[in-house]
Design a protein around this motif. Structure first.
Motif, short mmCIF file in Angstrom:
data_model
loop_
_atom_site.label_atom_id
_atom_site.label_comp_id
_atom_site.label_asym_id
_atom_site.label_seq_id
_atom_site.Cartn_x
_atom_site.Cartn_y
_atom_site.Cartn_z
N GLU A 1 -1.58 -38.81 16.21
CA GLU A 1 -1.05 -39.38 15.33
C GLU A 1 -2.09 -40.31 14.46
O GLU A 1 -2.82 -40.71 15.44
CB GLU A 1 0.23 -40.03 15.51
CG GLU A 1 1.40 -39.12 15.56
CD GLU A 1 1.93 -38.80 14.30
OE1 GLU A 1 1.23 -39.17 13.27
OE2 GLU A 1 2.65 -37.68 14.24
N ALA B 1 -1.06 -45.64 11.12
CA ALA B 1 0.45 -45.22 10.72
C ALA B 1 1.20 -45.97 11.64
O ALA B 1 2.05 -46.59 11.78
CB ALA B 1 0.51 -43.91 10.52
N ASN C 1 10.99 -37.97 13.72
CA ASN C 1 9.79 -38.45 13.24
C ASN C 1 8.75 -38.84 14.54
O ASN C 1 9.33 -39.62 15.25
CB ASN C 1 9.63 -39.47 12.18
CG ASN C 1 8.27 -39.80 11.56
OD1 ASN C 1 7.49 -40.46 12.21
ND2 ASN C 1 7.99 -39.34 10.39
N VAL D 1 2.43 -41.82 6.17
CA VAL D 1 3.23 -41.02 6.71
C VAL D 1 4.28 -40.13 5.58
O VAL D 1 4.31 -40.87 4.53
CB VAL D 1 4.39 -41.19 7.59
CG1 VAL D 1 3.68 -41.84 9.06
CG2 VAL D 1 5.14 -42.37 7.24
#
Length: 436
Positions: A171, A175, A360, A435
C-alpha cells in the motif's frame, strides 16, 4: 506432515516462546527455519536463512526506518519535546487535570516527528512526570497519561507501523500516513476526555490548576512552530508527491540536525548518542523484520493464509462478525507481542481476508494499528507501561496499569468510531487522491 498443521504448530510454539520472554526476532527466525525445514527440506531452509537477512537488510525501502528514527532522536536532543509540553501546559494547565491532558497533547505532537511509541513514552516521561509530581498529581494518573499518550507514536505519522504495513501490504505509505492523522487526533481527544472523567470523579488525583495569562499562552505557541514546520515539510512533501517516503525521512533527519545546531545544543557527544540510539533501535526493528520474513515464508509455503481466507469467506456470517473476531485476536496478541512483529506476522494472513470481504485495506491498516496500540498499555506485557515504569522507578506497575485503565476505555471508543465511520480514516487520503 501436513504443511498447514506444521504452520499451526509453529504459531503455537512461537506464542509460547514469546510469553516466556524470548527475543521476538530470534523466535520468529528459529521457528520459521525449523518449520520450513519440516515442510520442505534442510537445504531449502538453509537457502532461506541465507538469503532473507541480506535481502531485507539491503532493501532500499527500509532505509526510511533508520532515517525517521534519527529524525526523532535529533528532535528530542534539540529540546523540542520540552517545548511542546511547555506549550500545552500553558494552554491546558488551567483545566482540572490540565497537566495530564497537556502530556497527551505533547505526545500527539511529538509523535508527528518521532514515529515510535517507546521513544514518545520515554521522552515525555522524562519531561512531564517531574512537572506533574511537582503539582501534586497522582502517580497513577501521571504515568497512565504518559503511557497512553506514547501509543500515539505509531498512529500519527510518520509511523514505523504504517511504514512496515505499507511495504508488506503493497500500500501507499503516503495514503496510510494521511489516513492516520484524523484517527490519531480522535484518539488523543478520547484520552483527554478519559482524563477529564477521572479527575471529575476523583478530584484529589489532580489538585492543582495552573493559571497563565493570555500573553504567556500566546508566547508558548512558538514552542510548536518547529514541529509544525518539520511536519509540513516532511509529511506534506510526501502527500503532494514532492518526496518519496525515503527522501522525506532523509530531509527530516537533516532538518532535525539543523534545528539542533540552531538551538545551540549540538555537541559531538550528543550527535554520537543520536547515532548510537538510532543504530540500536533500527537494529531491533530489522531483527524483527528478518525474523518475520522467515516465519512468513513458512506460512506462505504451507499456504495457511490462503486456506484460512477460503475458510472464513465461506462462513455464512456477517462480515462485521469476522472483523470483530480479528480485532479481538489483535487485542489479545497485542498483550504478548511487539506491534511491528504483529504487523509482519498477521498482515499476510488477515489482509487477504479483509479485502475479500470488501473492506478497504488502508482503513484496515489504521484499525489494525489502533487495536495494536491497546496491547501497549494492557497487561501482562504492556510495553509502554514498562517503559514509564523505568522512568518512574518508585511507582508500582500495578498502580500504572490502574492509572492507564481509563485510557483503554477511551481507546475502545476511538476504535468504535473508526469502525462505525470508515470515512474518518479515508477522508484525507481520498481528497488527496491517494485512495479510490
Amino acid at each position: 506432515m501436513d504443511p498447514i498443521l506444521v504452520s499451526v504448530i509453529a504459531i503455537i510454539v512461537l506464542l509460547v516462546l514469546l510469553v516466556m520472554g524470548m527475543n521476538i526476532g530470534i523466535c520468529m527466525s528459529a521457528v520459521g527455519f525449523v518449520g520450513y525445514w519440516v515442510v520442505r527440506n534442510l537445504p531449502a531452509a538453509m537457502m532461506l536463512f541465507k538469503g532473507i537477512p541480506f535481502t531485507q537488510a539491503s532493501n532500499y525501502s527500509f532505509t526510511v526506518i533508520p532515517l525517521f528514527v534519527l529524525m526523532g532522536q535529533l528532535c528530542y536532543y534539540s529540546g523540542m519535546s520540552a517545548d511542546l509540553f511547555d506549550m500545552f501546559q500553558k494552554l491546558l494547565g488551567n483545566l482540572k487535570g490540565g497537566l495530564a491532558m497537556a502530556t497527551v497533547g505533547a505526545c500527539a505532537c511529538f509523535s508527528a516527528i518521532c514515529g515510535s511509541t517507546a521513544a514518545t513514552a520515554a521522552t515525555m516521561g522524562v519531561v512531564a512526570l517531574p512537572e506533574m509530581r511537582k503539582h501534586g498529581y497522582d502517580d497513577g494518573l501521571s504515568c497512565g497519561s504518559i503511557a497512553a499518550g506514547g501509543t500515539l507514536g505509531i498512529l500519527i505519522p510518520p509511523s514505523t507501523g504504517f511504514i512496515i504495513f505499507g511495504i508488506v501490504a503493497g500500500e501507499s505509505i503516503g495514503a496510510l500516513f494521511a489516513a492516520g492523522i484524523i484517527p490519531g487526533i480522535i484518539l488523543a481527544l478520547c484520552y483527554i476526555a478519559s482524563i477529564a472523567v477521572v479527575v471529575k470523579l476523583h478530584p484529589e488525583r489532580a489538585p492543582d490548576r495552573l493559571k497563565y495569562s493570555v500573553k504567556e499562552k500566546l508566547q508558548s505557541l512558538k514552542g510548536g512552530i518547529a514541529m509544525v514546520v518539520l511536519f509540513l515539510v516532511v509529511i506534506g512533501g510526501i502527500f503532494i508527491g514532492f518526496f518519496t517516503a525515503n527522501q522525506a525521512a532523509a530531509v527530516g533527519a537533516l532538518m532535525g540536525l539543523l534545528y539542533l545546531i540552531f538551538r545551540r545544543r549540538f555537541t559531538w557527544k550528543i550527535f554520537v548518542s543520536c547515532l548510537k540510539d538510532t543504530i540500536k533501535t533500527s537494529g531491533m526493528i530489522f531483527l524483527i523484520l528478518i525474523g518475520a520474513y522467515i516465519f512468513g515464508a513458512l506460512l506462505t509455503v504451507a499456504q495457511l493464509p490462503t486456506a484460512l481466507a477460503t475458510f472464513i469467506t465461506g462462513l455464512n456470517v456477517n462480515r462485521y462478525v469476522i472483523l470483530f473476531v480479528i480485532i479481538l485476536l489483535y487485542a489479545v496478541m497485542g498483550c504478548f507481542m511487539d506491534s511491528l512483529a504483529m504487523v509482519m506476522l498477521t498482515v499476510p494472513i488477515f489482509l487477504p481476508i479483509m479485502t475479500s470481504l470488501g473492506f478497504n485495506s488502508v482503513w484496515y491498516g489504521v484499525l489494525m494499528i489502533m487495536v495494536m496500540e491497546m496491547g501497549l498499555i494492557t497487561p501482562p506485557v504492556g510495553m509502554n507501561v514498562y517503559i514509564v515504569s523505568g522512568v518512574a522507578k518508585d511507582v508500582p506497575l500495578s498502580q500504572i496499569f490502574k492509572g492507564v485503565a481509563p485510557m483503554v476505555v477511551g481507546m475502545l471508543v476511538a476504535v468504535l468510531i473508526v469502525c462505525a465511520f470508515p470515512d474518518v480514516a479515508l477522508f484525507l487520503p481520498r481528497i488527496m487522491g491517494l485512495v479510490a
